[in-house]
Every structure is written in C-alpha cells, then in structure tokens.
Design a protein around this motif. Structure first.
Motif, PDB file in Angstrom:
ATOM      1  N   THR A  43       0.835  -1.202   0.000  1.00 55.20           N
ATOM      2  CA  THR A  43       0.000   0.000   0.000  1.00 55.20           C
ATOM      3  C   THR A  43       0.868   1.250   0.000  1.00 55.20           C
ATOM      4  O   THR A  43       0.794   2.066  -0.926  1.00 55.20           O
ATOM      5  CB  THR A  43      -0.944   0.009   1.212  1.00 55.20           C
ATOM      6  OG1 THR A  43      -1.749  -1.180   1.198  1.00 55.20           O
ATOM      7  CG2 THR A  43      -1.858   1.231   1.191  1.00 55.20           C
ATOM      8  N   ASP A  94      -4.319  -3.107   0.450  1.00 55.12           N
ATOM      9  CA  ASP A  94      -4.221  -3.811  -0.830  1.00 55.12           C
ATOM     10  C   ASP A  94      -4.759  -5.228  -0.801  1.00 55.12           C
ATOM     11  O   ASP A  94      -4.892  -5.856  -1.854  1.00 55.12           O
ATOM     12  CB  ASP A  94      -2.759  -3.863  -1.268  1.00 55.12           C
ATOM     13  CG  ASP A  94      -1.918  -4.697  -0.311  1.00 55.12           C
ATOM     14  OD1 ASP A  94      -1.413  -5.759  -0.730  1.00 55.12           O
ATOM     15  OD2 ASP A  94      -1.778  -4.312   0.855  1.00 55.12           O
ATOM     16  N   VAL A  96      -5.300  -0.336  -5.564  1.00 57.90           N
ATOM     17  CA  VAL A  96      -5.216  -1.214  -6.731  1.00 57.90           C
ATOM     18  C   VAL A  96      -3.770  -1.405  -7.175  1.00 57.90           C
ATOM     19  O   VAL A  96      -3.400  -2.465  -7.688  1.00 57.90           O
ATOM     20  CB  VAL A  96      -6.075  -0.648  -7.883  1.00 57.90           C
ATOM     21  CG1 VAL A  96      -5.889  -1.458  -9.159  1.00 57.90           C
ATOM     22  CG2 VAL A  96      -7.552  -0.648  -7.482  1.00 57.90           C
ATOM     23  N   TRP A  97      -2.928  -0.384  -6.945  1.00 58.95           N
ATOM     24  CA  TRP A  97      -1.539  -0.478  -7.407  1.00 58.95           C
ATOM     25  C   TRP A  97      -0.755  -1.599  -6.734  1.00 58.95           C
ATOM     26  O   TRP A  97       0.247  -2.052  -7.263  1.00 58.95           O
ATOM     27  CB  TRP A  97      -0.822   0.856  -7.190  1.00 58.95           C
ATOM     28  CG  TRP A  97      -0.772   1.320  -5.759  1.00 58.95           C
ATOM     29  CD1 TRP A  97       0.178   0.993  -4.824  1.00 58.95           C
ATOM     30  CD2 TRP A  97      -1.696   2.169  -5.093  1.00 58.95           C
ATOM     31  NE1 TRP A  97      -0.104   1.597  -3.614  1.00 58.95           N
ATOM     32  CE2 TRP A  97      -1.248   2.328  -3.759  1.00 58.95           C
ATOM     33  CE3 TRP A  97      -2.863   2.828  -5.488  1.00 58.95           C
ATOM     34  CZ2 TRP A  97      -1.929   3.107  -2.820  1.00 58.95           C
ATOM     35  CZ3 TRP A  97      -3.539   3.607  -4.559  1.00 58.95           C
ATOM     36  CH2 TRP A  97      -3.073   3.737  -3.243  1.00 58.95           C
ATOM     37  N   PRO A 150      -3.606  -9.556  -8.020  1.00 57.32           N
ATOM     38  CA  PRO A 150      -4.496  -9.554  -9.190  1.00 57.32           C
ATOM     39  C   PRO A 150      -5.522 -10.670  -9.176  1.00 57.32           C
ATOM     40  O   PRO A 150      -6.515 -10.607  -9.900  1.00 57.32           O
ATOM     41  CB  PRO A 150      -3.516  -9.721 -10.366  1.00 57.32           C
ATOM     42  CG  PRO A 150      -2.296 -10.342  -9.777  1.00 57.32           C
ATOM     43  CD  PRO A 150      -2.199  -9.793  -8.387  1.00 57.32           C
ATOM     44  N   THR A 157     -15.640  -2.852  -1.017  1.00 58.59           N
ATOM     45  CA  THR A 157     -14.826  -1.651  -1.172  1.00 58.59           C
ATOM     46  C   THR A 157     -15.710  -0.424  -1.394  1.00 58.59           C
ATOM     47  O   THR A 157     -16.615  -0.444  -2.225  1.00 58.59           O
ATOM     48  CB  THR A 157     -13.855  -1.783  -2.355  1.00 58.59           C
ATOM     49  OG1 THR A 157     -14.604  -1.976  -3.551  1.00 58.59           O
ATOM     50  CG2 THR A 157     -12.925  -2.965  -2.155  1.00 58.59           C
ATOM     51  N   TYR A 171     -14.164   2.425  -2.225  1.00 58.61           N
ATOM     52  CA  TYR A 171     -13.420   3.093  -3.289  1.00 58.61           C
ATOM     53  C   TYR A 171     -12.389   2.133  -3.864  1.00 58.61           C
ATOM     54  O   TYR A 171     -11.848   1.296  -3.152  1.00 58.61           O
ATOM     55  CB  TYR A 171     -12.673   4.336  -2.763  1.00 58.61           C
ATOM     56  CG  TYR A 171     -13.517   5.298  -1.980  1.00 58.61           C
ATOM     57  CD1 TYR A 171     -14.247   6.297  -2.606  1.00 58.61           C
ATOM     58  CD2 TYR A 171     -13.581   5.201  -0.587  1.00 58.61           C
ATOM     59  CE1 TYR A 171     -15.020   7.186  -1.884  1.00 58.61           C
ATOM     60  CE2 TYR A 171     -14.347   6.091   0.149  1.00 58.61           C
ATOM     61  CZ  TYR A 171     -15.074   7.082  -0.504  1.00 58.61           C
ATOM     62  OH  TYR A 171     -15.841   7.953   0.227  1.00 58.61           O
ATOM     63  N   ARG A 172     -12.092   2.297  -5.130  1.00 61.14           N
ATOM     64  CA  ARG A 172     -10.969   1.629  -5.784  1.00 61.14           C
ATOM     65  C   ARG A 172     -10.031   2.716  -6.296  1.00 61.14           C
ATOM     66  O   ARG A 172     -10.385   3.475  -7.202  1.00 61.14           O
ATOM     67  CB  ARG A 172     -11.443   0.745  -6.949  1.00 61.14           C
ATOM     68  CG  ARG A 172     -12.228  -0.473  -6.509  1.00 61.14           C
ATOM     69  CD  ARG A 172     -12.720  -1.254  -7.729  1.00 61.14           C
ATOM     70  NE  ARG A 172     -11.622  -1.790  -8.520  1.00 61.14           N
ATOM     71  CZ  ARG A 172     -11.111  -3.016  -8.356  1.00 61.14           C
ATOM     72  NH1 ARG A 172     -11.623  -3.830  -7.435  1.00 61.14           N
ATOM     73  NH2 ARG A 172     -10.122  -3.429  -9.104  1.00 61.14           N
ATOM     74  N   PHE A 173      -8.863   2.797  -5.707  1.00 62.48           N
ATOM     75  CA  PHE A 173      -7.895   3.821  -6.077  1.00 62.48           C
ATOM     76  C   PHE A 173      -6.850   3.213  -7.008  1.00 62.48           C
ATOM     77  O   PHE A 173      -6.096   2.329  -6.615  1.00 62.48           O
ATOM     78  CB  PHE A 173      -7.212   4.380  -4.824  1.00 62.48           C
ATOM     79  CG  PHE A 173      -8.160   5.012  -3.848  1.00 62.48           C
ATOM     80  CD1 PHE A 173      -8.980   6.072  -4.220  1.00 62.48           C
ATOM     81  CD2 PHE A 173      -8.244   4.538  -2.547  1.00 62.48           C
ATOM     82  CE1 PHE A 173      -9.854   6.655  -3.316  1.00 62.48           C
ATOM     83  CE2 PHE A 173      -9.105   5.122  -1.630  1.00 62.48           C
ATOM     84  CZ  PHE A 173      -9.918   6.187  -2.015  1.00 62.48           C
ATOM     85  N   GLU A 174      -6.803   3.691  -8.241  1.00 64.30           N
ATOM     86  CA  GLU A 174      -5.865   3.148  -9.223  1.00 64.30           C
ATOM     87  C   GLU A 174      -4.433   3.576  -8.934  1.00 64.30           C
ATOM     88  O   GLU A 174      -3.488   2.862  -9.250  1.00 64.30           O
ATOM     89  CB  GLU A 174      -6.271   3.594 -10.642  1.00 64.30           C
ATOM     90  CG  GLU A 174      -7.619   3.075 -11.097  1.00 64.30           C
ATOM     91  CD  GLU A 174      -7.656   1.567 -11.274  1.00 64.30           C
ATOM     92  OE1 GLU A 174      -6.599   0.980 -11.608  1.00 64.30           O
ATOM     93  OE2 GLU A 174      -8.740   0.971 -11.072  1.00 64.30           O
ATOM     94  N   ASN A 175      -4.257   4.752  -8.354  1.00 62.42           N
ATOM     95  CA  ASN A 175      -2.933   5.226  -7.958  1.00 62.42           C
ATOM     96  C   ASN A 175      -3.090   6.084  -6.709  1.00 62.42           C
ATOM     97  O   ASN A 175      -4.196   6.541  -6.391  1.00 62.42           O
ATOM     98  CB  ASN A 175      -2.252   5.992  -9.093  1.00 62.42           C
ATOM     99  CG  ASN A 175      -2.997   7.255  -9.467  1.00 62.42           C
ATOM    100  OD1 ASN A 175      -2.940   8.239  -8.729  1.00 62.42           O
ATOM    101  ND2 ASN A 175      -3.695   7.237 -10.588  1.00 62.42           N
ATOM    102  N   ASP A 210      -5.211   9.294  -6.500  1.00 66.97           N
ATOM    103  CA  ASP A 210      -6.670   9.177  -6.594  1.00 66.97           C
ATOM    104  C   ASP A 210      -7.338   9.389  -5.236  1.00 66.97           C
ATOM    105  O   ASP A 210      -8.519   9.762  -5.167  1.00 66.97           O
ATOM    106  CB  ASP A 210      -7.063   7.811  -7.141  1.00 66.97           C
ATOM    107  CG  ASP A 210      -6.893   7.692  -8.643  1.00 66.97           C
ATOM    108  OD1 ASP A 210      -6.649   8.723  -9.299  1.00 66.97           O
ATOM    109  OD2 ASP A 210      -7.006   6.562  -9.166  1.00 66.97           O
TER     110      ASP A 210
END
Length: 207
Positions: A13, A162, A181-182, A186, A193, A195-199, A202
C-alpha cells in the motif's frame, strides 16, 4: 463523505516491499529445506506471519525462531524497499488537519527499521503494529485500537489497503475501505470496497 482519519496498511500500500519479501523468504526457507516460488510469494505476501507459516508448512511452535531469522535477514534488505510512486506527493497534498495513521501486520521493530527513513512518518498520528494488540488483521482490534487512540469513530475513518485481509479488517470494524489497486493481488476478489484507487493520488478526490 468527510473523513476525519485516513489509515494505511504498509506492505503493498505504502511500500513496494514484495520483491524484498520474496528474496528474504526464499533465503530463510532454504535453511528449512523448503522452496519458495513466485506463486508462494504472491499467495503469502498479504498474509500475517502466522498464516504464511501455516501455508508453507512451518510448525506453529517454530514461529519465534522463524520470525527472528526472517527479521535478521530482512535487516539487510530494508534499503531495497521503496515507497510507491505518488505516495510522497499524496501526503504533501492531504489536508493538514486530517489524522493519518498506520495499521499493519509488521512488528514494531520492522516498522521502525523500514519506515524511519521516510518523511511521511512525521504525519502519522498513530501507528499500530502486530505486537501492539493481542489480535492481528483481519480481526478488527488493531484498526479499532488505532481509531480509539486518535479519538475518531469508525464511521468517520477510511482504511486504505491492498489485500483481502485489509478489506475484511475494515468490514469487521465498520470502517469504509479503499482498495489500493496499485499493490493488490491480481487474483483477489474484492467485494466490500467503498473506493478503488488506481494510484495514490486518486485518494485526493475523497478529501
């Protein structure tokens, strides 16, 4: 939703520690006559130390010995662990009155050795490690203990992690969960969730 607290997991994370974890576990397990594949690393990385040992067939009565050896070898690899891109920029832009903390399955000595080099630690209002409570994630106690220490109600906090263990911890504590998400596995199937934070940056859209 306006949150008063933002709590982070560390491994996967805040820090990209899986390469170092894989190297260290491979070295230690060689001493036990066991192999450690990339698939093993992917599976065990999000687990607590006890869960990983059970998965790898290390007897529970050898936990202290195994953990001590792991920490000894990891001591030579902390410089291989780096913050994910965007973490420092995130912390520089978060509101100054936001209470920020860490809840992790790392032990206190690991936290201090691995994270002391980073300026983001100056922002932490609370840090809860594996030896600070009698139960570990995914039990809600570590997260609830952190919130109690900073006097923030569960509904006013966001926990970012994560792993499925992080997600389960947040759900059990009635805290909203943001998926990093980073760093996520996978193959994980996340269901709870907010929220889903791509980076990392976000996260700023929430604040």
């Amino acid at each position: 939703m306006t949150y008063q607290a933002l709590i982070f997991d560390i491994d996967g994370t805040l820090t990209n520690s899986q390469p170092a974890y894989t190297q260290v576990m491979r070295a230690v397990l060689t001493e036990y006559g066991k192999s450690f594949t990339d698939a093993d690393a992917q599976t065990t990385f999000p687990m607590s130390a006890e869960q990983a040992m059970a998965h790898l067939g290390i007897p529970a009565d050898q936990f202290d010995q195994f953990q001590a050896r792991y920490e000894a070898v990891m001591a030579d690899h902390f410089t291989d662990i780096t913050l994910y891109d965007g973490i420092e920029a995130l912390f520089s832009q978060l509101p100054s009155d936001l209470k920020i903390g860490i809840v992790t399955s790392q032990r206190r000595n690991e936290i201090e050795a691995g994270m002391a080099q980073y300026d983001i630690m100056d922002r932490m209002a609370v840090v809860i490690g594996a030896d600070d409570t009698p139960k570990r994630k995914p039990d809600p106690l570590p997260l609830l203990t952190a919130l109690q220490k900073i006097k923030v109600a569960p509904q006013d906090a966001l926990f970012v992690g994560d792993s499925l263990s992080d997600e389960q911890t947040a759900a059990a504590a009635n805290v909203d969960f943001g998926l990093a998400v980073w760093g996520m596995d996978p193959n994980a199937n996340h269901q709870m969730t907010a929220y889903r934070f791509e980076n990392p940056l976000d996260i700023l859209r929430v604040f």
